[in-house]
Design a protein around this motif. Structure first.
Motif, PDB file in Angstrom:
ATOM      1  N   ARG A  75       0.733  -1.197  -0.223  1.00 44.07           N
ATOM      2  CA  ARG A  75      -0.069   0.051  -0.020  1.00 44.07           C
ATOM      3  C   ARG A  75       0.889   1.317   0.051  1.00 44.07           C
ATOM      4  NH1 ARG A  75      -4.947   1.346   1.747  1.00 44.07           N
ATOM      5  NH2 ARG A  75      -5.661  -0.535   0.632  1.00 44.07           N
ATOM      6  N   ASP A  94      -2.926   2.523  -8.259  1.00 46.49           N
ATOM      7  CA  ASP A  94      -3.897   2.223  -7.376  1.00 46.49           C
ATOM      8  C   ASP A  94      -3.823   0.437  -7.243  1.00 46.49           C
ATOM      9  OD1 ASP A  94      -5.003   4.582  -7.038  1.00 46.49           O
ATOM     10  OD2 ASP A  94      -6.300   4.473  -8.443  1.00 46.49           O
ATOM     11  N   SER A  95      -3.705  -0.196  -8.172  1.00 42.33           N
ATOM     12  CA  SER A  95      -3.609  -1.537  -7.920  1.00 42.33           C
ATOM     13  C   SER A  95      -2.213  -2.336  -8.298  1.00 42.33           C
ATOM     14  CB  SER A  95      -4.807  -1.947  -9.013  1.00 42.33           C
ATOM     15  OG  SER A  95      -4.804  -3.533  -8.813  1.00 42.33           O
ATOM     16  N   ASN A 151      -7.013  -9.326  -2.987  1.00 37.80           N
ATOM     17  CA  ASN A 151      -7.161  -8.194  -3.718  1.00 37.80           C
ATOM     18  C   ASN A 151      -8.184  -7.329  -3.238  1.00 37.80           C
ATOM     19  OD1 ASN A 151      -4.767  -9.357  -4.507  1.00 37.80           O
ATOM     20  ND2 ASN A 151      -5.416  -9.094  -6.775  1.00 37.80           N
ATOM     21  N   TYR A 159      -7.647  -5.451   0.101  1.00 36.30           N
ATOM     22  CA  TYR A 159      -6.595  -4.243  -0.293  1.00 36.30           C
ATOM     23  C   TYR A 159      -7.281  -3.235  -0.712  1.00 36.30           C
ATOM     24  CZ  TYR A 159      -2.642  -1.906  -2.513  1.00 36.30           C
ATOM     25  OH  TYR A 159      -1.732  -1.036  -2.765  1.00 36.30           O
ATOM     26  N   HIS A 160      -8.324  -3.265  -1.542  1.00 40.93           N
ATOM     27  CA  HIS A 160      -9.125  -1.978  -2.055  1.00 40.93           C
ATOM     28  C   HIS A 160     -10.276  -1.626  -1.047  1.00 40.93           C
ATOM     29  CE1 HIS A 160      -7.167  -1.902  -5.840  1.00 40.93           C
ATOM     30  NE2 HIS A 160      -7.071  -3.473  -5.882  1.00 40.93           N
ATOM     31  N   LEU A 178     -14.073  -3.075  -7.734  1.00 39.63           N
ATOM     32  CA  LEU A 178     -12.787  -2.960  -7.140  1.00 39.63           C
ATOM     33  C   LEU A 178     -11.722  -3.523  -8.284  1.00 39.63           C
ATOM     34  CD1 LEU A 178     -13.666  -4.975  -3.628  1.00 39.63           C
ATOM     35  CD2 LEU A 178     -13.355  -2.395  -4.042  1.00 39.63           C
ATOM     36  N   GLY A 179     -10.532  -2.923  -8.040  1.00 35.40           N
ATOM     37  CA  GLY A 179      -9.324  -3.272  -8.742  1.00 35.40           C
ATOM     38  C   GLY A 179      -9.228  -2.550 -10.067  1.00 35.40           C
TER      39      GLY A 179
END
Length: 474
Positions: A134, A143-144, A392, A395-396, A465-466
């Motif tokens: 992060r 961002d990803s 994942n 994570y978002h 997301l992602g």
């Protein structure tokens, strides 16, 4: 913006992930899976060495799960507050101490203690890695970082595959004590690369401030203690489910109620229940993880027992029949890991688990070996999709200040799934893992897989997301 405290001489490219961080991240993250998998081939020689039955050596497995399930979110919260480096190095020291203790242990209780210490020592790697990913994402403006997240997941999956083989090699070279001694060089390597390459702070941990007053956030020791009491009681019940142990569920309820009361009244809670309650997508991720891991571990544990007890296949052959699951899982994670869409992966993974669980209801003692291997291939697909996609998604779904502790809690739900799978084995298998018992387990797994598919289908937030920010806003 708070800047990272970079080690002297580190070259940093503004818009690219600092590749010098990958080695400590991977090294820290594999310490737990390597010790989870390597013990599988050590239990029998350890039991022979100390004259201990299987029921006692099983505590070598449970002790690590118990310590890790509690320790991951606790250490993750400390990473949130104080940064990854100190916790990473402290964990490496504990892993080294556990390696030494296990190498010289004179009896089984000492070995169990070494596994507990090892469990806590391996807790820092994964939350620290997620925090570092992060912080690098924030620094580079990306961002990803899908490639790095994929590498983190695939490295752990790979270690699980090679762990038993590595354990067998070590036992052949130096006896079962070598499976503990391997932690000494791994811990030393972690200390060296961690000290040289990890930043002292990440932006999330550089200034842990109270929401009111600006004072430094305190560690919520009472909250941690109540969380541990709740989880210990729950895990002990799952490990030994019986009518005589129902009192443990009462302990779970009482300790859980006290935990909720404490966390809702403190300014800096260990578990921010208000934040969790307001983040339904995150709660859904935890729920999906619990369901997916229950099915995955049940196939790994219960199906393997049936192969040996109900189908009459030897232990070596049973292990070979399960190998395709892990290999397919690695392949699927590697191929799909960089694709940002998560909802489609989770839908396919949940559907594959549901089909696999339904097919388990059809297997018998006469089922052809190639069909049994095909089942392992089928279950490899959700293993490669679900684990990475849920990681994942989390994570978002979590902000910087709680990413490490939330990541640790994700691992807690993973180990809860493992314990539920173990409890199913105890509930439905008798002296041997017969076909009738497997079918009863499979009925429960069909329900779990159906719930997983439904939970994924109704979660519309996964579609966003992602994806790049511009696409999400559109």
């Amino acid at each position: 913006m708070t800047q990272l405290a970079q080690p002297a001489g580190r070259p940093v490219t503004r818009d690219r992930f600092d590749t010098r961080l990958i080695a400590p991240m991977i090294l820290g993250a594999i310490l737990n899976p390597i010790n989870s998998s390597i013990i599988a081939v050590s239990l029998v020689p350890i039991g022979a060495a100390f004259g201990a039955p299987a029921a006692q050596t099983a505590w070598l497995v449970s002790a690590l799960y118990l310590a890790t399930a509690i320790g991951q979110p606790v250490v993750g919260r400390l990473v949130d507050l104080f940064g990854p480096k100190r916790l990473f190095l402290a964990g490496a020291v504990l892993a080294g101490v556990a390696g030494v203790l296990g190498t010289v242990a004179p009896n089984l209780p000492t070995l169990v203690m070494a596994r507990v210490i090892l469990g806590f020592g391996t807790c820092a790697g994964y939350p620290a890695a997620m925090s570092l990913i992060r912080s690098e994402s924030r620094r580079t403006g990306r961002d990803s970082p899908a490639g790095v997240l994929t590498a983190l997941a695939v490295s752990s999956q790979t270690i699980v595959v090679i762990g038993p083989a590595l354990g067998g090699l070590l036992i052949g070279l130096g006896g079962w004590r070598a499976t503990f001694a391997i932690n000494i060089p791994l811990a030393l390597a972690s200390l060296v690369v961690g000290a040289r390459r990890l930043p002292s702070r990440t932006p999330a941990a550089a200034a842990p401030e109270r929401a009111t007053g600006g004072a430094r956030a305190a560690v919520d020791y009472p909250g941690i203690a109540l969380f541990a009491a709740t989880l210990v009681a729950l895990l002990f019940f799952l490990m030994t489910p019986a009518v005589g142990h129902l009192y443990l569920l009462l302990v779970v309820v009482m300790a859980g109620a006290a935990l909720a009361r404490r966390e809702l009244r403190t300014a800096d809670p260990f578990l921010d229940l208000r934040l969790l309650g307001g983040n339904l997508p995150l709660l859904a991720t935890y729920g999906r993880t619990l369901l997916a891991q229950t099915v995955s571990y049940a196939f790994l544990y219960d199906y393997t027992q049936w192969l040996e007890g109900g189908r009459g296949i030897g232990a070596t052959e049973a292990g070979l029949l399960l190998m395709p699951m892990s290999l397919v899982g690695i392949l699927v994670s590697t191929v799909t890991g960089r694709r940002p869409e998560l909802r489609g992966k989770l839908l396919v993974g949940a559907a594959a688990q549901l089909v696999g669980c339904a097919l388990l209801l059809a297997v018998t003692g006469d089922t052809a070996v190639w069909l049994l291997a095909a089942l392992a291939v089928l279950f490899g697909v959700p293993q490669g999709l679900n684990n990475l996609a849920n990681q994942n998604a989390l994570y978002h779904q979590v902000d910087d200040a709680r990413l490490a502790s939330s990541s640790g809690l994700l691992r807690t739900f993973t180990y809860l799934g493992a314990m539920v799978a173990s409890a199913l084995s105890g509930a439905f298998f008798g002296r041997t893992a017969d076909t009738g018992g497997l079918h009863q387990v499979s009925l429960v797994l069909v329900v779990a897989a159906a719930l997983l598919l439904a939970l994924t289908a109704v979660d519309r937030s996964l579609a966003r997301l992602g994806r790049p920010a511009a696409t999400r806003e559109a």
